[in-house]
Design a protein around this motif. Sequence first.
Motif, PDB file in Angstrom:
ATOM      1  N   THR A 131      -0.096 -17.722  -6.921  1.00  0.00           N
ATOM      2  CA  THR A 131      -1.322 -18.484  -6.665  1.00  0.00           C
ATOM      3  C   THR A 131      -1.413 -18.864  -5.192  1.00  0.00           C
ATOM      4  O   THR A 131      -0.461 -19.355  -4.598  1.00  0.00           O
ATOM      5  CB  THR A 131      -1.353 -19.767  -7.527  1.00  0.00           C
ATOM      6  OG1 THR A 131      -1.333 -19.394  -8.897  1.00  0.00           O
ATOM      7  CG2 THR A 131      -2.594 -20.599  -7.228  1.00  0.00           C
ATOM      8  N   THR A 172       1.852 -27.701 -11.371  1.00  0.00           N
ATOM      9  CA  THR A 172       2.233 -26.286 -11.434  1.00  0.00           C
ATOM     10  C   THR A 172       1.039 -25.361 -11.240  1.00  0.00           C
ATOM     11  O   THR A 172      -0.103 -25.712 -11.540  1.00  0.00           O
ATOM     12  CB  THR A 172       2.876 -25.941 -12.800  1.00  0.00           C
ATOM     13  OG1 THR A 172       1.921 -26.176 -13.827  1.00  0.00           O
ATOM     14  CG2 THR A 172       4.133 -26.743 -13.046  1.00  0.00           C
ATOM     15  N   THR A 173       1.334 -24.174 -10.716  1.00  0.00           N
ATOM     16  CA  THR A 173       0.370 -23.071 -10.641  1.00  0.00           C
ATOM     17  C   THR A 173       1.132 -21.779 -10.910  1.00  0.00           C
ATOM     18  O   THR A 173       2.327 -21.690 -10.614  1.00  0.00           O
ATOM     19  CB  THR A 173      -0.315 -22.988  -9.254  1.00  0.00           C
ATOM     20  OG1 THR A 173       0.687 -22.967  -8.237  1.00  0.00           O
ATOM     21  CG2 THR A 173      -1.253 -24.167  -9.024  1.00  0.00           C
ATOM     22  N   PRO A 174       0.483 -20.755 -11.476  1.00  0.00           N
ATOM     23  CA  PRO A 174       1.166 -19.502 -11.762  1.00  0.00           C
ATOM     24  C   PRO A 174       1.713 -18.826 -10.493  1.00  0.00           C
ATOM     25  O   PRO A 174       1.180 -19.018  -9.389  1.00  0.00           O
ATOM     26  CB  PRO A 174       0.074 -18.634 -12.403  1.00  0.00           C
ATOM     27  CG  PRO A 174      -0.934 -19.603 -12.913  1.00  0.00           C
ATOM     28  CD  PRO A 174      -0.898 -20.755 -11.954  1.00  0.00           C
ATOM     29  N   VAL A 204       3.699 -20.085 -15.685  1.00  0.00           N
ATOM     30  CA  VAL A 204       3.025 -21.229 -16.311  1.00  0.00           C
ATOM     31  C   VAL A 204       1.563 -21.301 -15.915  1.00  0.00           C
ATOM     32  O   VAL A 204       1.111 -20.631 -14.987  1.00  0.00           O
ATOM     33  CB  VAL A 204       3.730 -22.543 -15.915  1.00  0.00           C
ATOM     34  CG1 VAL A 204       5.166 -22.542 -16.381  1.00  0.00           C
ATOM     35  CG2 VAL A 204       3.648 -22.777 -14.431  1.00  0.00           C
ATOM     36  N   GLY A 205       0.832 -22.166 -16.600  1.00  0.00           N
ATOM     37  CA  GLY A 205      -0.575 -22.373 -16.289  1.00  0.00           C
ATOM     38  C   GLY A 205      -0.771 -23.410 -15.198  1.00  0.00           C
ATOM     39  O   GLY A 205       0.183 -23.952 -14.641  1.00  0.00           O
ATOM     40  N   VAL A 206      -2.032 -23.714 -14.915  1.00  0.00           N
ATOM     41  CA  VAL A 206      -2.384 -24.685 -13.880  1.00  0.00           C
ATOM     42  C   VAL A 206      -2.303 -26.098 -14.458  1.00  0.00           C
ATOM     43  O   VAL A 206      -2.822 -26.368 -15.534  1.00  0.00           O
ATOM     44  CB  VAL A 206      -3.810 -24.419 -13.344  1.00  0.00           C
ATOM     45  CG1 VAL A 206      -4.228 -25.495 -12.356  1.00  0.00           C
ATOM     46  CG2 VAL A 206      -3.894 -23.038 -12.712  1.00  0.00           C
ATOM     47  N   SER A 207      -1.626 -26.987 -13.722  1.00  0.00           N
ATOM     48  CA  SER A 207      -1.583 -28.405 -14.070  1.00  0.00           C
ATOM     49  C   SER A 207      -1.560 -29.200 -12.762  1.00  0.00           C
ATOM     50  O   SER A 207      -1.707 -28.627 -11.681  1.00  0.00           O
ATOM     51  CB  SER A 207      -0.340 -28.718 -14.917  1.00  0.00           C
ATOM     52  OG  SER A 207       0.825 -28.697 -14.111  1.00  0.00           O
ATOM     53  N   ASP A 212      -5.950 -16.521  -7.983  1.00  0.00           N
ATOM     54  CA  ASP A 212      -5.196 -16.849  -9.188  1.00  0.00           C
ATOM     55  C   ASP A 212      -3.855 -16.144  -9.184  1.00  0.00           C
ATOM     56  O   ASP A 212      -3.743 -14.992  -8.755  1.00  0.00           O
ATOM     57  CB  ASP A 212      -5.982 -16.435 -10.439  1.00  0.00           C
ATOM     58  CG  ASP A 212      -7.186 -17.329 -10.675  1.00  0.00           C
ATOM     59  OD1 ASP A 212      -7.110 -18.526 -10.337  1.00  0.00           O
ATOM     60  OD2 ASP A 212      -8.207 -16.823 -11.194  1.00  0.00           O
TER      61      ASP A 212
END
Length: 186
Positions: free
Chosen positions: A72, A67-69, A61-64, A56
């Motif tokens: 990651t 996108t990933t933090p 930003v969050g996971v979509s 992680d």
Amino acid sequence: MTTAFPYLSALLTLSILSIHQAALASTQNGHYNIKTLNFTLYQHETINKTGFIVVDGVAGVGVSQTTTPFGTLYVFRDNLTTHVGGSSRFAGVAEGTSLTTSFDGLRSLSIAKITLNLNGYEGSISIVGGTHNTKPSEYPVVGGTGDFLYVLGHIRSTPVDLSGLTVVYRIDCFLYWPPYAAKAPK
């Protein structure tokens, strides 16, 4: 005897320049028989089926789907097909890893091996470079195996469909074998 030496030196210099110019001209005029290969494939990636987050990220930003933090570590083994539909002819797999390198979650450093069995060509192509998840990305080819031994060139990855559970990228391959590559396929 000393007067002949400057003429001999000048003649030798002119000969070397003439040979060098001829070599440049033959390269620029395409006298070398360089083997090239251009083709397009489609990469199909499904989160938690063909691609997984193994570490992680720590910020951003969050996971979509796109996108990933930051930080990651993501691994993938995605099917490659000859057309945009996932049920089209299987051509190989793209397997590798991406490390998110931006706080907006859109950019990463990616390393991949593309293994192909396509139109009589069999082997793998290795690439490394920066990825932008929602824009076209260019990767240099850094190596190959099988029919792609000594291959050079670049690969462009362009997002096609980022909306569903499975995201699809168009993979344009621009390959060539340099003149020293004796194993270039016919």
